[in-house]
Design a protein around this motif. Structure first.
Motif, short mmCIF file in Angstrom:
data_model
loop_
_atom_site.label_atom_id
_atom_site.label_comp_id
_atom_site.label_asym_id
_atom_site.label_seq_id
_atom_site.Cartn_x
_atom_site.Cartn_y
_atom_site.Cartn_z
N SER A 416 0.82 -1.22 0.00
CA SER A 416 0.00 0.00 0.00
C SER A 416 0.85 1.26 0.00
O SER A 416 0.33 2.37 0.02
CB SER A 416 -0.92 0.00 1.22
N ASP B 48 -7.30 11.14 -3.52
CA ASP B 48 -5.91 10.96 -3.11
C ASP B 48 -5.36 12.37 -2.94
O ASP B 48 -5.19 13.09 -3.93
CB ASP B 48 -5.16 10.19 -4.21
N ALA B 61 -11.96 4.24 -2.64
CA ALA B 61 -10.72 3.47 -2.45
C ALA B 61 -10.14 3.62 -1.05
O ALA B 61 -9.62 2.65 -0.48
CB ALA B 61 -9.69 3.90 -3.50
N ASN B 62 -10.22 4.83 -0.48
CA ASN B 62 -9.66 5.02 0.86
C ASN B 62 -10.41 4.18 1.88
O ASN B 62 -9.80 3.62 2.80
CB ASN B 62 -9.73 6.50 1.25
N GLU B 64 -12.06 1.41 1.22
CA GLU B 64 -11.77 -0.01 0.94
C GLU B 64 -10.42 -0.39 1.52
O GLU B 64 -10.24 -1.50 2.02
CB GLU B 64 -11.77 -0.26 -0.57
N ARG B 65 -9.47 0.56 1.47
CA ARG B 65 -8.11 0.27 1.98
C ARG B 65 -8.12 -0.02 3.47
O ARG B 65 -7.33 -0.81 3.97
CB ARG B 65 -7.20 1.47 1.70
N ASP B 69 -6.18 -2.81 6.19
CA ASP B 69 -5.11 -2.13 6.92
C ASP B 69 -5.09 -2.60 8.38
O ASP B 69 -5.93 -2.19 9.19
CB ASP B 69 -5.34 -0.60 6.84
N TYR B 277 -6.76 9.63 2.97
CA TYR B 277 -7.01 8.47 3.84
C TYR B 277 -7.35 8.95 5.25
O TYR B 277 -8.25 8.41 5.89
CB TYR B 277 -5.75 7.59 3.84
#
Lengths: 419, 309
Positions: A416, B48, B61-62, B64-65, B69, B277
């Protein structure tokens, strides 16, 4: 009458003094208006800050076009925030090489190529950290590397000679580690005042690299071996619980309660700045190059760099560049690095007699020319990677994960990272 | 009277304008300093964004990440641990302490001032103080435990005690809650206790059937206020875990046991420059806080007693 006369005299004196101050102040203001004023915000404080102020004063005295105002501001978050606005709070500042790639990628560092800075005198291991995609974004004002510092008194008492190989290091750790009848550690053979720096150094001593070819390589087998060496020889013999209990008693770094100064640790991987502290603390100490797993790996270490940069939002890039050139000139760099007992960023200064009065400094100086001194290629992910490595090292020292498992967990997260 | 008549005769539009004009400092302040940043962070959470470059749209996407994590989950777990252990203990100590302070003690004002004193000590200063108090080798806390032959934990360097150290430091400022409870106790009618005593109710019964219901609205308020404070905890774990002498520069404590949600959010935003994020994390924290608060408010129907019902 006499009182009235005294009053008149006092008023006249005050008026004269006011006039002198106004005239002098006005002259100074007029002089300052003729000069371009730039701000140098530096992270250093204390003695380091005072040394920088002296260099700034020297520069200002030599100039009739630029005047530099120095500001000590050790808050990196504030430094970063200042660079996000259209007009920043400073024109020149300092940081470490590990941030250069990320910051240049964000467009907040001014490329320095156009200012004709001669970099031929800077070591290759240093410059590879400051050039991103062929563009120079920062220049070194001081450099640092890590060597094995030892407490002579403790080694003599244990009949140990400074280790020159990994086997000798393991043997020395064993002889220098002391545990009392209740299982409490009273002295560590090899301590870590900076966990990450120490374990990364050991990784290099085993021929490993945690960031090879610009990619994070936490599971590099030789790097894992370095971390395993520390656990097997320092932590495991005394148990992780006893190790951490002992470490909990370490006082603040480079203070009177410093663990190395107090004789709580006999050997430690340390940077060159220790030379000044140890000497001023009246310690009987020595330093040897980091022992390698094989003779070819002797002296393996890594170089970090204190860098100077110009933010993109500077309002006077020409004047800022002029000052940067002065800061990294041989005389200013020599003066600054000598006061701080930091290594210079210029190869031509390595053999300078100026550093002769700093005991044992030569071991660190010589490492600047050693091919076993590694530089870190610029990488965007360095801050996050370093935080993850620190967590992994911690779990190893806690005894909650093997080095292999802890570093594998880091590898799992590298996907990541911003590449 | 004349003023009242004049305002009554004023046209509605003009009165509205005047009202808005008087309220405008708040309205403008709210829109610029609160509403706009909140909406902006919602947008940034879908991008982003690094503070320095224009945001790039990445959709969800953030969010989903976060699912993959591990540190996100660790920080959420730690924060919920701080909250679900810390808040009940805080409430319990506060109620007990308020009862003690409610007794007719000599020098009562002094005792009340003393319990509140830690609340006015800056959190950073308190953190540094407690780092020494909790020091496994030289700290007073372990010294006291040693007197009683109790185990002496390695508070700051043992992963299983790191989180508890944070809670201990949070509880140090329990005096503020205690004084609010003291005020609530003063409002409980004495005749209720007298009637209960005549009926033969002991202290525990009197507490459970009179005090607890009568102070329950205050308890609801305190639980929500403390819940928000614990879910946002930053300074206490940040200071406790940051000790240059130990070489721990991660602000996450042993085994990441002090990695609070806010610290990880801060790291992402200002250290790793992942502001998108970090914004997404802020929104998740908002919904977690909202969800738990709504749950408490829903449950309040069953345990909060309002005198006016």
């Amino acid at each position: 009458m006499e009182r009235k006369a005294q009053g008149r005299a006092a008023r006249a004196a005050m008026a004269t003094a006011f006039g002198v101050v106004m005239t002098f102040g006005g002259a100074l203001a007029a002089q300052a208006q003729d000069k371009a004023e730039i701000t140098f915000s530096y992270l250093w404080g204390g003695a380091e800050g005072a040394a920088l102020e002296q260099i700034i004063a020297d520069f200002n005295a030599s100039q009739d076009k630029i005047v530099v105002k120095g500001v000590s501001s050790p808050d990196m978050t504030k430094q970063l925030a200042s660079m996000s606005s259209a007009k920043g709070a400073f024109d020149v500042s300092d940081n470490f090489a590990s941030n250069i790639a990320s910051w240049s990628n964000q467009g907040i560092l001014l490329p320095l190529d156009e200012f004709g800075i001669d970099t031929s005198d800077f070591p290759e291991s240093i410059m590879k950290q400051l050039i991103v995609d062929g563009t120079l974004y920062s220049v070194p004002i001081a450099t640092h590397n890590f060597q094995l510092v030892y407490n002579k008194k403790l080694l003599d008492e244990a009949g140990v000679t400074p280790p020159t190989s990994m086997a000798e290091l393991a043997d020395a750790i064993k002889k220098l580690t002391k545990v009392d009848a209740e299982g409490n550690v009273t002295q560590l053979g090899l301590g870590l005042t900076d966990i990450s720096a120490g374990l990364k150094t050991l990784g290099y001593a085993f021929g490993g690299d945690w960031n090879r070819d610009g990619k994070p390589t936490p599971t590099d087998p030789n790097f894992v071996k370095g971390v395993q060496f520390y656990y097997d020889n320092v932590v495991a013999p005394v148990t992780p619980a006893a190790y951490n209990k002992f470490v909990a008693g370490f006082g603040p770094y480079m203070s009177d309660q410093d663990s190395f100064k107090q004789g709580k640790i006999a050997m430690v991987f340390e940077g060159e700045w220790r030379a000044k502290f140890n000497t001023e603390a009246g310690m009987d100490w020595g330093v040897v190059p980091v022992p390698g797993e094989t003779p070819e790996l002797n002296g393996s270490t890594w170089a970090d760099v204190s860098t100077i940069f110009i933010p993109t939002n500077t309002q006077n890039k020409e004047a800022a560049a002029e000052f940067v050139k002065y800061l990294i000139s041989p005389s200013a760099m020599e003066k600054f690095s000598h006061v701080l007992a930091n290594l210079p960023g210029r190869l031509s200064l390595v053999d300078s007699a100026t550093y002769d009065d700093i005991p044992n400094f030569k071991v660190w100086l010589d490492a600047l020319k050693n091919p076993n001194t590694h530089g870190l290629p610029p990488a965007l992910y360095m801050a996050e990677y370093n935080a993850d490595l620190a967590s992994a090292f911690d779990s190893v020292l806690q005894g909650s994960a093997t080095p292999e498992a802890a570093l594998q967990a880091v590898a799992d997260r590298t996907g990541s990272y911003q590449q | 009277m004349a003023d009242t008549r004049s305002s009554k005769s004023e046209p509605n539009g003009r009165a509205l304008f005047k009202g808005l004009a008087f309220a405008s400092p708040f309205i403008i302040g709210f829109l610029v300093l609160y509403a706009w940043p909140i909406l902006a962070s919602g947008y940034y959470s879908l991008t982003d964004f690094s503070l320095f470059k224009a945001p790039r749209w990445v959709g969800l996407a953030n969010y989903e990440r976060m699912i993959a994590d591990a540190k996100f989950w660790k920080s959420l777990y730690n924060t919920l641990f701080f909250t679900f252990v810390g808040v009940p203990v805080d409430i319990a100590i506060s109620i007990f302490g308020a009862h003690v302070l409610n007794q007719k003690l000599r020098g009562q004002p002094l005792w009340r001032a003393l319990v509140y004193l830690p609340s006015i000590v800056p959190a950073v200063a308190a953190g540094f103080l407690w780092r020494w108090l909790l020091n496994a080798q030289y700290g007073f806390v372990n010294e006291i435990l040693r007197w009683f032959h109790l185990p002496q934990p390695n508070w700051l360097l043992d992963a299983s005690w790191g989180g508890i150290s944070v809670i201990v430091l949070m509880l140090w400022t329990v005096g503020g809650t205690m004084l609010i409870y003291l005020a609530a106790l003063k409002n409980v009618p004495q005749e209720l206790y007298e009637a209960a005593e005549l009926d033969g109710a002991g202290p525990l019964r009197r507490f459970w059937h009179i005090t607890w219901p009568m102070i329950s609205p205050v308890t609801l308020f305190q639980v929500i206020v403390l819940l928000i404070a614990f879910l946002q905890v930053f300074t206490q774990p940040f200071v406790l875990s940051k000790d240059p002498g130990l070489g721990t520069q991660t602000a996450t404590g042993p085994g990441d046991s002090m990695l609070s949600y806010s610290i990880y959010l801060f790291q992402n935003g200002f250290t790793f420059l992942k502001m998108g994020y970090a914004s997404a994390m802020a929104w998740v924290l908002l919904f977690v806080t909202l969800g738990i608060t709504l749950l408490i408010l829903w449950s309040a129907k069953k345990w909060v007693f309002y005198d006016n019902r």
